[in-house]
Design an enzyme around this catalytic site. Structure first.
Site, PDB file in Angstrom:
ATOM      1  N   VAL A  11       1.029   5.536 -10.390  1.00 46.20           N
ATOM      2  CA  VAL A  11       1.688   6.677  -9.746  1.00 46.20           C
ATOM      3  C   VAL A  11       1.314   7.976 -10.452  1.00 46.20           C
ATOM      4  O   VAL A  11       0.952   8.969  -9.810  1.00 46.20           O
ATOM      5  CB  VAL A  11       3.227   6.472  -9.740  1.00 46.20           C
ATOM      6  N   ASP A  30       1.185  10.393 -22.019  1.00 45.17           N
ATOM      7  CA  ASP A  30       1.365   8.931 -22.038  1.00 45.17           C
ATOM      8  C   ASP A  30       1.485   8.483 -23.485  1.00 45.17           C
ATOM      9  O   ASP A  30       1.118   9.219 -24.413  1.00 45.17           O
ATOM     10  CB  ASP A  30       0.186   8.228 -21.347  1.00 45.17           C
ATOM     11  N   LYS A  35      -5.483   6.087 -22.486  1.00 44.81           N
ATOM     12  CA  LYS A  35      -5.298   6.743 -21.173  1.00 44.81           C
ATOM     13  C   LYS A  35      -5.467   8.257 -21.314  1.00 44.81           C
ATOM     14  O   LYS A  35      -6.047   8.915 -20.448  1.00 44.81           O
ATOM     15  CB  LYS A  35      -3.918   6.403 -20.594  1.00 44.81           C
ATOM     16  N   LYS A 209      14.115   3.697  -1.859  1.00 39.35           N
ATOM     17  CA  LYS A 209      12.914   2.933  -2.204  1.00 39.35           C
ATOM     18  C   LYS A 209      13.220   1.427  -2.267  1.00 39.35           C
ATOM     19  O   LYS A 209      12.404   0.592  -1.882  1.00 39.35           O
ATOM     20  CB  LYS A 209      12.405   3.453  -3.550  1.00 39.35           C
ATOM     21  N   ASN A 213      11.494  -1.312   0.099  1.00 38.17           N
ATOM     22  CA  ASN A 213      10.707  -2.433  -0.430  1.00 38.17           C
ATOM     23  C   ASN A 213      11.334  -3.782  -0.091  1.00 38.17           C
ATOM     24  O   ASN A 213      10.621  -4.755   0.146  1.00 38.17           O
ATOM     25  CB  ASN A 213      10.516  -2.281  -1.943  1.00 38.17           C
ATOM     26  N   CYS A 267      22.628 -14.966  23.583  1.00 36.87           N
ATOM     27  CA  CYS A 267      21.188 -15.170  23.308  1.00 36.87           C
ATOM     28  C   CYS A 267      20.840 -15.244  21.825  1.00 36.87           C
ATOM     29  O   CYS A 267      20.228 -16.212  21.374  1.00 36.87           O
ATOM     30  CB  CYS A 267      20.375 -14.057  23.963  1.00 36.87           C
ATOM     31  N   ARG A 330      31.077 -14.521  25.654  1.00 39.85           N
ATOM     32  CA  ARG A 330      30.503 -15.700  24.982  1.00 39.85           C
ATOM     33  C   ARG A 330      29.911 -15.327  23.619  1.00 39.85           C
ATOM     34  O   ARG A 330      29.119 -14.409  23.517  1.00 39.85           O
ATOM     35  CB  ARG A 330      29.426 -16.345  25.864  1.00 39.85           C
TER      36      ARG A 330
END
Ligand code: NAD
Length: 434
Positions: A11, A30, A35, A209, A213, A267, A330
């Protein structure tokens, strides 16, 4: 705008590249040095179509960088987007350690910042997390929410494999916040994204979210169970499901997706039973199909328990047939509800303008004779009298006639099973699941 992104995984890396492509200056943060190195060489941290070219082009323009220095990242930007991982722990709970750590870091940095800052939660988190993150930032910064900073829930809908395309074409951009300023600012940040912007409350933005999902997972399992049955019968499951998807009125549509009461009628229960029993006869396990009737029974119990909790023994029912606009009783779940209440010694009065006892015949009559044999003594065509004779009133048909009953009879308690259109909630009103 100057934006920092915490978490450079799927992301975060896509957001970094795509926000830069839309003209923003973006800094990634990070905890994994590799990275950061990749981003600082103009390289993506993930494999995704188109990401390498977009990232490199914007890195070359000087609009993309990465650092492990979170303070510098926050101090040099006006918005921080949190995209860190939220994995499951061994018991299935969310592990929010990375989210909380990021909130602490943003808070610590804001202690040294004069200007207003916006924290966006892009990671998938359960309701309550936005508030908690606000509290953590407030504690570590010494600033007050919506005075020194705002927290926004803004879930990401992209899918791996088509992440860049999804980023630019989400179904909707959801913004959940208690700050008008932040809401406006984020709408501006997403200029160039091909999607309607929907502003909503924080909890809805956090929960959507999970609902999405869970439904996607349900669709996969449903289609697989249908496929397994088809294979046993030598039927082409893909041709069948293509046909299924052509029904955009009842199958792929908002229809049947309104929280409310149980399904019934002549039904749905019958055909579902026949289908799942056929699967069983093929020795197939079909847990999704098998659980639908159980879920429906739970919803009937939900309604019954709401009434039992009221302690009042006089119940009025507005609408008896299995849905509005018919006299078909019914397998009406409302008939079952009335039957349960009568069995527990409740006094029940019923109003249904379509049910005329003298005209009911055939299997409809046989059904009602079996379940509520003395219906004629309970049913009335006088709405006012049914309400006046009762203390708790159940609304089970979504018709205009019932839209102001709670306001007209303020000394009665109303339980709405269908969310009557235009009804105005009041102290004497509650919905079965809203
Ligand atoms: N992957 C998807 O398709 C997808 C789609 C939508 C939403 N989401 C959600 O978005 C979030 C992120 O998912 P992802 O797939 O990108 O995860 P990911 O595991 O690929 O990336 C998370 C990144 O956060 C970093 N990180 C962890 N702690 C950190 C910290 N304290 N500070 C900075 N960085 C830190 C990790 O090193 C990693 O690079 C999750 O909540 C996920 O559920 C994922």
């Amino acid at each position: 705008m100057k934006i920092s992104i915490f978490g450079l995984g799927y992301v975060g890396c896509v957001s970094l590249a795509c926000l830069a492509e839309n003209g923003h200056n973006v800094t990634g943060v990070d905890v994994v040095p590799h990275k950061i190195d990749l981003i600082n060489k103009g390289k993506a941290t993930i494999i995704e179509k188109d990401i390498d070219e977009i990232l490199l082009a914007n890195w070359e323009k000087g609009n993309i960088s990465a650092t492990s220095n979170y303070k510098e990242a926050v101090l040099n930007t006006e918005i921080s987007i949190i995209c860190v991982g939220t994995p499951s722990d061994v018991n299935g709970h969310l592990n929010l350690n990375a989210i909380y750590q990021t909130a602490e870091q943003i808070g610590a940095a804001l202690k040294e910042k004069d200007g207003f800052h916006i924290a966006i939660i892009r990671s998938t988190v359960l309701p309550g997390t936005n508030e908690k993150i606000g509290n953590i930032i407030a504690e570590h910064s010494g600033k007050k929410r919506n005075e020194g900073f705002a927290v926004v829930s803004n879930p990401e809908f992209l899918r791996e494999g088509s992440a860049v395309k999804d980023y630019y074409n989400p179904p909707v951009t959801v913004i959940g916040t208690d700050s008008d300023f932040a809401s406006q600012k984020i709408s501006e940040m997403y200029e160039g994204i091909n999607a309607p912007i929907k502003k909503t409350n924080i909890e809805i933005a956090e929960l959507i979210k999970y609902v999405n999902n869970s439904f996607h997972a349900l669709k996969v399992s449903f289609a697989n169970e249908v496929g397994n049955i088809c294979k046993k019968m030598n039927i082409d499951s893909h041709e069948l499901m293509d046909l299924f998807c052509m029904d955009t009125q009842l199958n792929l549509s908002p229809y049947y997706l309104k929280p409310g009461f149980a399904f019934g009628g002549s039904c749905l229960p019958k055909d579902l039973k026949a289908f799942k029993t056929m699967a069983h006869d093929f020795y197939l396990e079909s847990p999704v199909l098998n659980s639908i009737l159980d879920s429906n029974e739970s919803q009937k119990n939900q309604a019954l328990n709401l009434i039992l909790n009221k302690k009042s023994k006089k119940v009025g029912i507005l609408g008896l047939s299995f849905k509005k606009g018919t006299d078909d009783l019914r397998y009406s779940p409302v008939v079952e509800l009335a039957e349960s209440l009568l069995g527990k010694g409740f006094s029940v009065s019923i109003y249904d303008r379509n049910v005329n006892i003298s005209k009911i015949s055939g299997t409809n009559k046989a059904y009602i004779d079996k379940h509520i044999p003395h219906l004629s003594e309970l049913i009335s065509d006088d709405l006012k009298k049914v309400i006046e004779d009762s203390e708790t009133i159940i609304i089970s048909h979504n018709v205009p006639e019932f839209k102001d009953v709670n306001l007209r009879f303020s000394n009665k308690h109303f339980i709405d099973l269908v969310k009557v259109k235009d009804i105005v909630p009041s102290a004497n009103y509650e919905g079965i699941c809203w």
